[in-house]
Design a protein around this motif. Structure first.
Motif, PDB file in Angstrom:
ATOM      1  N   VAL A 211       0.859  -1.177   0.000  1.00  0.00           N
ATOM      2  CA  VAL A 211       0.000   0.000   0.000  1.00  0.00           C
ATOM      3  C   VAL A 211       0.900   1.234   0.000  1.00  0.00           C
ATOM      4  O   VAL A 211       1.576   1.514   0.981  1.00  0.00           O
ATOM      5  CB  VAL A 211      -0.927   0.018   1.230  1.00  0.00           C
TER       6      VAL A 211
ATOM      7  N   HIS B  13      -1.441  -0.985  -4.297  1.00  0.00           N
ATOM      8  CA  HIS B  13      -2.513   0.012  -4.309  1.00  0.00           C
ATOM      9  C   HIS B  13      -1.910   1.380  -4.045  1.00  0.00           C
ATOM     10  O   HIS B  13      -1.287   1.601  -3.011  1.00  0.00           O
ATOM     11  CB  HIS B  13      -3.578  -0.271  -3.258  1.00  0.00           C
TER      12      HIS B  13
ATOM     13  N   ARG C  94      -1.454  -3.523 -10.300  1.00  0.00           N
ATOM     14  CA  ARG C  94      -2.112  -2.408  -9.623  1.00  0.00           C
ATOM     15  C   ARG C  94      -3.582  -2.767  -9.399  1.00  0.00           C
ATOM     16  O   ARG C  94      -4.293  -3.108 -10.345  1.00  0.00           O
ATOM     17  CB  ARG C  94      -1.995  -1.147 -10.461  1.00  0.00           C
TER      18      ARG C  94
ATOM     19  N   SER D 138      -7.297  -2.281  -6.582  1.00  0.00           N
ATOM     20  CA  SER D 138      -7.977  -1.461  -5.577  1.00  0.00           C
ATOM     21  C   SER D 138      -7.544  -1.906  -4.188  1.00  0.00           C
ATOM     22  O   SER D 138      -7.023  -3.011  -3.998  1.00  0.00           O
ATOM     23  CB  SER D 138      -9.492  -1.601  -5.709  1.00  0.00           C
ATOM     24  N   LEU D 139      -7.785  -1.059  -3.210  1.00  0.00           N
ATOM     25  CA  LEU D 139      -7.442  -1.422  -1.837  1.00  0.00           C
ATOM     26  C   LEU D 139      -8.257  -2.637  -1.403  1.00  0.00           C
ATOM     27  O   LEU D 139      -7.746  -3.534  -0.718  1.00  0.00           O
ATOM     28  CB  LEU D 139      -7.698  -0.246  -0.897  1.00  0.00           C
TER      29      LEU D 139
END
Length: 340
Positions: free
Chosen positions: A165, A188, A201, A203-204
């Motif tokens: 992250v 992310h 890549r 989404s969270l």
């Protein structure tokens, strides 16, 4: 304003000066008057009170700080002579940038050197230590008669999924160190324009649900709320590992402890705390599933003294009207390069 006709610009070294630190001598050689902040004058000083900081900086034009003091808008308003805040390290979230900019104060950081490498190495070390149960199989464990048993098994990175992250300089270095370990790497970061081959890549939400281990390398949210609150931690893959070498504010501590107790998270490694240092009985230090280190991810001899020299150079550049300082709010200042 105070000392408006002082013959030399004045800089306060708020952080404790240690043997081998050349920042004071360097500034004095530049014709800058150096004053030492309270942490240097009182060896037992640890609380970093805002009022003490304000008192020490009366009449000063520049200050060198690290993360121990929070420079709020109220602090800035109480220091009308201040022209530059030079922060040791990359992150400047302990400084109210908007208030500093409004007061025409340059805020500097030290992005150069190998700090990104050191932090990435530490995050990788913490991840491997968690997987290899080094927080369980400690020297006290063995000297107390402990030995291997089916009660605890190590695990492996091989064929696992690791989520990152934040994909700035440190996140990229961490990903580079994961390459070759036969892992799937998820990232992310809404601000990362490009990702290298071998990195996905996502989404969270997808990262939380898919990762066997997560490493945080992002700044805190603007409003100070945790990125990983109880809801986010509940979306983690059961038995996941968490590594935080970024900021304590990113993780809801109570929610983390609850997730560890419930077995939702198998283990966590933490290098950042709030406050620092934490109390000796802080659960983040005593919990059996947590591996803790004392904010040392970039604590190398080279980094420690290099950052301080860079911070001193930033001070001198701004106070003496020279170019070359790393000023994070440069494009918003009117006259950040004027002399004090």
């Amino acid at each position: 304003m105070n000392d408006t006709h002082h013959s030399k610009p004045i800089a306060v070294l708020w952080e404790r000066v240690v043997a081998g630190d050349t920042s004071a001598a360097f500034l004095e050689a530049q014709g800058i008057e150096v004053r030492l902040g309270r942490p240097n004058l009182d060896p037992a000083y640890r609380t970093h009170r805002a009022q003490d900081f304000i008192e020490d900086l009366q009449g000063a034009h520049g200050v060198l700080i690290s993360g121990g003091i929070r420079v709020s808008a109220d602090v800035i308003h109480a220091l009308p002579d201040l022209r530059v805040i030079s922060k040791i390290g990359i992150g400047v979230d302990t400084v109210d940038i908007d208030a500093a900019t409004a007061a025409d104060i340059a805020v500097c950081n030290t992005p150069h050197g190998n700090d990104t490498v050191y932090v990435a190495e530490h995050a990788m070390t913490l991840l491997l230590a968690l997987m290899k149960q080094l927080h369980v199989w400690t020297r006290p464990y063995m000297t107390g008669g402990g030995w291997r048993s089916p009660a605890t098994f190590a695990s492996s990175l091989d064929e696992r999924t690791v989520g990152i992250v934040g994909f700035g300089r440190i996140g990229r270095e961490f990903a580079r160190r994961l390459s070759g370990w036969n892992v799937r790497i998820l990232v992310h970061d809404p601000y990362a324009d490009d990702v290298p081959a071998g990195v996905e890549r996502v989404s969270l939400e997808e990262l939380l649900a898919s990762s066997d281990a997560i490493s945080l390398h992002c700044p805190p949210l603007p409003d100070g709320s945790p990125l990983l609150d109880a809801s986010a931690l509940a979306r983690l893959r059961k038995g996941a590992l968490l590594v935080n070498t970024a900021r304590a504010a990113l993780v809801d501590r109570q929610a983390l402890l609850a997730a560890l107790d419930a077995g939702q998270i198998a283990g966590a490694a933490i290098d950042v705390f709030d406050p620092e240092p934490p109390a000796s009985n802080d659960p983040l230090l005593t919990h059996p599933k947590i591996l803790s280190t004392p904010h040392v991810a970039s604590w190398t001899h080279e980094a420690f003294f290099g950052r301080r020299r860079q911070a001193a150079e930033n001070l001198a550049h701004v106070l003496l009207g020279r170019t070359g300082a790393s000023v994070v709010n440069a494009n918003r200042l009117k006259m950040h390069d004027r002399k004090a």
